[in-house]
Design an enzyme around this catalytic site. Structure first.
Site, short mmCIF file in Angstrom:
data_model
loop_
_atom_site.label_atom_id
_atom_site.label_comp_id
_atom_site.label_asym_id
_atom_site.label_seq_id
_atom_site.Cartn_x
_atom_site.Cartn_y
_atom_site.Cartn_z
N LYS A 148 -14.63 0.79 15.03
CA LYS A 148 -13.36 0.11 15.24
C LYS A 148 -12.91 0.23 16.70
CE LYS A 148 -8.84 -0.35 12.97
NZ LYS A 148 -7.98 0.17 11.87
N PHE A 202 -5.11 3.05 14.65
CA PHE A 202 -5.28 4.06 13.61
C PHE A 202 -6.30 3.54 12.60
CE2 PHE A 202 -1.94 6.42 15.34
CZ PHE A 202 -1.70 7.58 14.60
N LYS A 224 8.05 -17.15 -11.28
CA LYS A 224 7.40 -15.94 -11.75
C LYS A 224 6.17 -16.29 -12.59
CE LYS A 224 8.07 -11.95 -14.76
NZ LYS A 224 8.98 -11.27 -15.70
N LYS A 251 -12.78 -3.49 18.56
CA LYS A 251 -11.46 -4.05 18.81
C LYS A 251 -10.94 -3.75 20.21
CE LYS A 251 -10.42 -4.42 13.96
NZ LYS A 251 -9.44 -4.38 12.87
N ASN A 282 0.85 -1.19 0.00
CA ASN A 282 0.00 0.00 0.00
C ASN A 282 0.89 1.24 0.00
OD1 ASN A 282 0.53 0.75 2.91
ND2 ASN A 282 -0.40 -1.27 3.19
N ASP A 292 -4.81 -6.48 4.76
CA ASP A 292 -5.93 -7.28 5.26
C ASP A 292 -6.00 -8.64 4.56
OD1 ASP A 292 -6.88 -5.28 7.01
OD2 ASP A 292 -7.89 -4.27 5.35
#
Length: 401
Positions: A336, A322, A288, A340, A209, A278
């Protein structure tokens, strides 16, 4: 703040010694009583007479030159100083100090003093990155020395990079901030995660990311400023850590899970700011993957939810998550926080190009389990981190916001 302070300035033999002249002048202008010790190498760059004129005090260069027979000079100076500054601190000086060598006036005085010592390194960029220098810095950090990180820029050797002695104004600013700032996290263990993870597809490809790790590294830097013992678990990034922070480098979400959970029990505060994947490929190709006609379909599987695991297993830890969101920021953040079992959550609008991934600035919305909601306005990520820790520390103490 420096008015009336007794400052011992140690100057070692690098081209940056000329900046120590300006530093001496500015310290004197601030009202400090400055005495200078020079290594033999330093006198090759600047004459002792220069520092004598600027400080209006004798300059010390020889451990065997006892100016007052009633006192042992290096012991007298060691006891006299309110704090010590080493600027510039060369690689050679760092090595001698880290190994307890006392073979000149400066090193004998440094071993004898109990005053705070601030080290401002200056050297070639490759020297600063050398493993031996890094190990010496870590050793000195364990001994309690404080560091003023070198800046990035053009070096006398012609290289451009980290290693330039910080400017005198910045050195004074850092010292004033440290000498006046409380350290509410002194003795506390703080673990922070930062950066992205990479999930392998085949030997040449991976999922990742856009996280740069800048927010996590800023949090680690501020936690260190506040006196904490800091562990930073970082995905692959191109950032330098502040001296004295334990850096654990990982690549995959599984490696981050192991690094965090095995250290979780001994932590007081855990801040999970990393952008962890995730999902990951269910099957990793050993060869490959070749191009083919039509679309390529990859089967993905869920990675372990590190934050959820920590929330289920926490005891005394203060746990912060975060949430990187692009819509319904407060709604998703609150979900969240509760789901959590967090003590606080920091919500980022990563859809805003001015504050999203890779930006040097940020603005966030904070929610705590105790009902606080607060916006932290746009600022550098380091300043945002300072504001966040102010909230966390008060929340841990049960103070009303």
């Amino acid at each position: 703040m420096l008015n009336g302070k007794k400052v011992l300035l140690g100057v070692s033999g690098g081209i940056a010694a000329y900046k120590a002249c300006a530093l001496t002048s500015k310290l004197v202008q601030s009202g400090a009583d400055v005495r200078v010790i020079m290594t033999e190498g330093a006198t090759e760059f600047v004459q002792p007479l220069t520092f004598q004129a600027l400080s209006r005090n004798p300059v010390y260069t020889d451990a065997f030159d006892e100016k007052n027979p009633e006192k042992i000079a290096h012991i007298d100076l060691a006891d006299w100083a309110d704090f010590v500054i080493l600027a510039p601190a060369t690689a050679h000086l760092l090595g001698r100090l880290a190994n307890g060598l006392a073979d000149d006036m400066l090193t004998t005085t440094l071993l004898a003093t109990t005053a705070p010592v601030y080290i401002a390194p200056a050297m070639n960029v490759h020297m600063y990155a050398h493993p031996a220098v890094k190990n010496n810095l870590l050793t000195l950090e364990k001994y309690g020395y404080r560091f003023i990180e070198p800046g990035d820029g053009y070096l006398a050797c012609g290289y451009v990079g980290k290693g330039r002695l910080e400017e005198p104004e910045k050195i004074i600013e850092v010292i004033e901030r440290n000498e006046t700032r409380a350290q509410p996290l002194k003795g506390k263990n703080v673990l922070i995660t930062g950066g992205p993870t990479q999930e392998t597809i085949d030997p040449v490809r991976f999922f990742t990311n856009h996280s740069s790790g800048k927010m996590g590294y800023a949090l680690a830097e501020v936690a260190k400023e506040l006196g904490a013992n800091v562990t930073l678990v970082s995905g692959p990034v191109q950032l330098d850590t502040t001296s004295g922070i334990e850096l654990i480098e990982v690549t995959t979400s599984e490696e981050m899970f192991e690094a965090v959970t095995t250290r979780f029990q001994n932590q007081d505060i855990v801040i999970k700011s990393a952008a962890v994947a995730d999902y990951r490929p269910k099957h990793v190709s050993k060869q490959k993957l070749k191009k083919q006609d039509g679309p390529l379909v990859l089967e993905l599987e869920r990675t372990k939810d590190i934050l959820k695991y920590l929330g289920e297993h926490k005891e005394q830890q203060y746990l912060v998550g975060f949430a990187a969101e692009t819509e319904n920021l407060k709604e998703y953040g609150k979900q969240k926080l509760n789901k959590k079992n967090l003590d606080a959550i920091v919500i980022n609008d990563v859809g805003n190009k001015n504050i999203g991934f890779k930006s040097d600035q940020n603005e966030v919305h904070v929610m705590t389990k105790n009902g606080l909601e607060k916006d932290i306005p746009l600022d550098s990520k380091v300043e945002v981190a300072r504001n966040l820790f102010e909230i966390f520390i008060k929340d841990m103490a049960g103070e009303t916001h």
